[in-house]
Design a protein around this motif. Sequence first.
Motif, PDB file in Angstrom:
ATOM      1  N   ALA A  61       0.837  -1.203   0.000  1.00 46.52           N
ATOM      2  CA  ALA A  61       0.000   0.000   0.000  1.00 46.52           C
ATOM      3  C   ALA A  61       0.871   1.252   0.000  1.00 46.52           C
ATOM      4  CB  ALA A  61      -0.928  -0.014   1.209  1.00 46.52           C
ATOM      5  N   GLY A  62       1.963   1.226   0.741  1.00 47.73           N
ATOM      6  CA  GLY A  62       2.882   2.369   0.754  1.00 47.73           C
ATOM      7  C   GLY A  62       3.531   2.585  -0.598  1.00 47.73           C
ATOM      8  N   ALA A  67       3.839   5.683  -5.666  1.00 52.19           N
ATOM      9  CA  ALA A  67       3.712   5.701  -7.130  1.00 52.19           C
ATOM     10  C   ALA A  67       2.632   6.687  -7.578  1.00 52.19           C
ATOM     11  CB  ALA A  67       3.403   4.298  -7.643  1.00 52.19           C
ATOM     12  N   ILE A  68       1.552   6.764  -6.835  1.00 50.91           N
ATOM     13  CA  ILE A  68       0.472   7.696  -7.176  1.00 50.91           C
ATOM     14  C   ILE A  68       0.917   9.137  -6.919  1.00 50.91           C
ATOM     15  CG2 ILE A  68      -1.847   8.466  -6.521  1.00 50.91           C
ATOM     16  CD1 ILE A  68      -2.553   5.518  -6.091  1.00 50.91           C
ATOM     17  N   ALA A  69       1.667   9.338  -5.827  1.00 54.39           N
ATOM     18  CA  ALA A  69       2.101  10.702  -5.484  1.00 54.39           C
ATOM     19  C   ALA A  69       3.107  11.248  -6.492  1.00 54.39           C
ATOM     20  CB  ALA A  69       2.717  10.696  -4.088  1.00 54.39           C
ATOM     21  N   LYS A  70       3.891  10.369  -7.113  1.00 54.19           N
ATOM     22  CA  LYS A  70       4.885  10.821  -8.093  1.00 54.19           C
ATOM     23  C   LYS A  70       4.219  11.354  -9.356  1.00 54.19           C
ATOM     24  CE  LYS A  70       8.990   8.211  -6.942  1.00 54.19           C
ATOM     25  NZ  LYS A  70       9.988   7.269  -7.431  1.00 54.19           N
TER      26      LYS A  70
END
Length: 71
Positions: A61-62, A67-70
Motif C-alpha cells: 500500500a505504501g 507511485a500515485i504521489a509521483k
Amino acid sequence: MAEEANDKKVDQKKSCACSKSSFKVILGIVLIIIGLVVAIKWRFSLLILIRGCIGLFLIMAGAIAIAIAKE
C-alpha cells in the motif's frame, strides 16, 4: 420451412445458454459453501495467515501511494 428450422435453432441456443447459466450459478453457490466451511474449520490458521500478511500489505500500500504521489 426454413423459418421453422431457424426458430428451432434459436430455441435450442436459448435453452443451452440457460442451462449453462444455471450450471454456473449452481457451481458458484457450491464453491461459496465449500469456502465458508473451510474458512470456519481452519479459522485459527486463517487468522495467523492474515496477521502474517498485514506487514506485506502495508508495504504494498505504501509503494502504491508513493507511485500515485509521483504522478
